[in-house]
Design a protein around this motif. Structure first.
Motif, PDB file in Angstrom:
ATOM      1  N   MET A   1       0.831  -1.188   0.000  1.00  0.00           N
ATOM      2  CA  MET A   1       0.000   0.000   0.000  1.00  0.00           C
ATOM      3  C   MET A   1       0.864   1.236   0.000  1.00  0.00           C
ATOM      4  SD  MET A   1      -2.843   1.726   0.731  1.00  0.00           S
ATOM      5  CE  MET A   1      -3.988   0.461   0.875  1.00  0.00           C
ATOM      6  N   LYS A   2       2.006   1.082  -0.152  1.00  0.00           N
ATOM      7  CA  LYS A   2       2.891   2.177   0.002  1.00  0.00           C
ATOM      8  C   LYS A   2       3.374   2.685  -1.306  1.00  0.00           C
ATOM      9  CE  LYS A   2       6.504   1.104  -0.405  1.00  0.00           C
ATOM     10  NZ  LYS A   2       6.431   1.712  -1.663  1.00  0.00           N
ATOM     11  N   LEU A   3       3.772   3.980  -1.299  1.00  0.00           N
ATOM     12  CA  LEU A   3       4.430   4.552  -2.464  1.00  0.00           C
ATOM     13  C   LEU A   3       5.866   4.859  -2.092  1.00  0.00           C
ATOM     14  CD1 LEU A   3       1.929   6.905  -4.151  1.00  0.00           C
ATOM     15  CD2 LEU A   3       1.792   4.510  -3.689  1.00  0.00           C
ATOM     16  N   GLY A 133       2.195  -3.635   6.353  1.00  0.00           N
ATOM     17  CA  GLY A 133       2.454  -2.304   6.893  1.00  0.00           C
ATOM     18  C   GLY A 133       1.237  -1.708   7.547  1.00  0.00           C
ATOM     19  N   THR A 134       1.398  -0.523   8.069  1.00  0.00           N
ATOM     20  CA  THR A 134       0.309   0.217   8.696  1.00  0.00           C
ATOM     21  C   THR A 134       0.279   1.630   8.131  1.00  0.00           C
ATOM     22  OG1 THR A 134       1.742   0.910  10.534  1.00  0.00           O
ATOM     23  CG2 THR A 134       0.450  -1.097  10.846  1.00  0.00           C
ATOM     24  N   GLY A 243       6.494   2.219   6.558  1.00  0.00           N
ATOM     25  CA  GLY A 243       7.848   2.067   6.063  1.00  0.00           C
ATOM     26  C   GLY A 243       8.395   3.337   5.451  1.00  0.00           C
ATOM     27  N   ASP A 244       7.542   4.093   4.762  1.00  0.00           N
ATOM     28  CA  ASP A 244       7.976   5.352   4.166  1.00  0.00           C
ATOM     29  C   ASP A 244       8.427   6.333   5.242  1.00  0.00           C
ATOM     30  OD1 ASP A 244       7.441   4.447   1.632  1.00  0.00           O
ATOM     31  OD2 ASP A 244       5.525   5.476   1.443  1.00  0.00           O
ATOM     32  N   THR A 331       6.662  -0.053  15.856  1.00  0.00           N
ATOM     33  CA  THR A 331       5.944   0.564  14.743  1.00  0.00           C
ATOM     34  C   THR A 331       6.073  -0.274  13.471  1.00  0.00           C
ATOM     35  OG1 THR A 331       7.838   1.924  14.041  1.00  0.00           O
ATOM     36  CG2 THR A 331       6.360   2.853  15.705  1.00  0.00           C
ATOM     37  N   ILE A 332       7.001  -1.231  13.453  1.00  0.00           N
ATOM     38  CA  ILE A 332       7.159  -2.130  12.305  1.00  0.00           C
ATOM     39  C   ILE A 332       6.555  -3.496  12.605  1.00  0.00           C
ATOM     40  CG2 ILE A 332       8.814  -3.233  10.752  1.00  0.00           C
ATOM     41  CD1 ILE A 332      10.737  -0.923  11.323  1.00  0.00           C
ATOM     42  N   TYR A 333       6.857  -4.017  13.782  1.00  0.00           N
ATOM     43  CA  TYR A 333       6.262  -5.266  14.257  1.00  0.00           C
ATOM     44  C   TYR A 333       5.424  -4.921  15.499  1.00  0.00           C
ATOM     45  CZ  TYR A 333       9.271  -8.020  11.154  1.00  0.00           C
ATOM     46  OH  TYR A 333       9.885  -8.581  10.057  1.00  0.00           O
TER      47      TYR A 333
END
Length: 367
Positions: A1-3, A133-134, A243-244, A331-333
């Motif tokens: 879902m990320k750019l 991701g979130t 992740g961004d 925030t990642i896991y």
């Protein structure tokens, strides 16, 4: 879902798979993925191990992928849609059913996670998860503290975004919100205590009204530019992908430019999403596609990708191979108590999609 910002340093061809020369060689693979969403050496290592030449094209949104898939003849062998778009594309019949015997590394995936994905891909028939991701809040720590009495506590709540008196304090230093109604409308609904999966136009309108109320304070609607801007201090507040924002945090730290970036999963709950690996039904090189998908599910490869892009991967055996700072980053896991408040996106029927698009235009233009 990320750019992503396109910073790939890997030696891959960037020729358009759908507009370039016809490729008949079975040792060819055409991949369509988000940019900067794979480790630098993954493609070269795969090419070396298999003899398959990869053409790796990148896109900026799920809508771009869907347009190509629904038009047919995309020219791609592997695509990476987000789960809610993927579910709708399954219904449209655009994917090849997986020959699971060709993907032995499927055994590395968590069965409970696969059950969640199966709600939109029954029997896990068409897709394999790539990254998880979130969507949450990214912010410049110093700028936030300067406007909220030396504290960053407000960043742990969607109140920072959705209460005009709060977001107004950040207007002068730059605010960016994802340019995608598929993210922002469900988030607003969840914040309002409504079902983020609602298809009721009256309920959806509530989210639109909330987003319109904060429109005067939003400098930019974009889904990739905020990475660099957050890292260099040009933007102080974003609603973006985990992740961004974490990459922006690390870029700022590496640059030692005096900017400190942080990411928050708001306490009210936030979206958790899955990016999926799938094979279009008209793929010209399905055997190469299976080899690539299986390669990405190797624990060492999955860990290397996570270490580079800072998104959690679905391969259980890879976790111990992930850099300690990343696998221990909540925030990642996310820990279980945080994960319990997360929600996934639903598959919207065409009429709801049209409503989302119309309302989003109104929100962005301030109508």
């Amino acid at each position: 879902m990320k750019l992503r910002i396109l910073t790939l340093g890997i030696a891959v061809s960037m020729l358009s798979a759908c507009g370039g020369a016809k490729q008949e060689d079975s040792k060819v693979l055409n991949v369509y993925n988000y940019s900067d969403y794979i480790a630098d050496d993954t493609i070269p290592n795969f090419e070396k191990a298999t003899g398959i030449k990869v053409t790796y094209d990148v896109f900026d949104s799920d809508e771009m992928v869907e347009t190509k898939l629904l038009a047919g003849g995309s020219g791609y062998d592997v695509v990476v849609p987000t789960l809610n778009f993927f579910g709708r594309q399954i219904q449209a019949g655009v994917f090849l059913p997986l020959d699971k015997s060709s993907i032995p590394n499927l055994a590395n995936l968590d069965p409970e996670m696969m059950k969640r994905i199966a709600q939109q891909d029954p029997g896990n028939k068409y897709g394999v998860p790539y990254m998880i991701g979130t969507t949450g809040i990214g912010y410049n720590v110093e700028m936030l503290k300067a406007r909220f009495g030396g504290s960053t506590e407000i960043a742990n709540s969607w109140d920072l975004i959705f209460k005009p008196e709060n977001i107004a304090r950040m207007k002068d230093c730059g605010i960016t919100i994802l340019d995608t109604p598929a993210d922002m409308i469900p988030i607003a609904l969840h914040y309002l205590g409504e079902d983020p999966h609602s298809h009721d136009p009256a309920v959806i309108q509530k989210a639109a009204d909330l987003l319109k109320s904060i429109r005067p304070y939003v400098q930019n609607f974009h889904s990739s530019q905020y990475v660099g801007s957050l890292a260099n201090g040009g933007t102080c507040l974003v609603v973006g992908w985990s992740g961004d924002i974490i990459q922006a945090r690390d870029r700022a730290a590496e640059a030692a430019n005096g900017v400190t970036v942080a990411y928050s999963i708001p306490k009210e709950g936030a979206p958790q999403w899955f990016d999926m690996l799938a094979i279009p039904k008209d793929a010209k090189h399905p055997e190469a596609a299976y080899a690539f998908i299986n390669y990405l599910l190797d624990p060492k490869v999955a860990a290397a990708n996570t270490n580079f892009i800072h998104y959690a991967n679905p391969v259980g055996a890879a976790t111990s191979l992930v850099d300690e700072a990343i696998r221990n980053d909540p925030t990642i896991y996310p820990p279980a108590e945080v994960a319990a408040k997360m929600f996934t996106y639903s598959i919207n029927p065409p009429d709801v999609d049209k409503l989302y698009t119309r309302l989003w235009t109104e929100i962005k233009t301030g109508r």
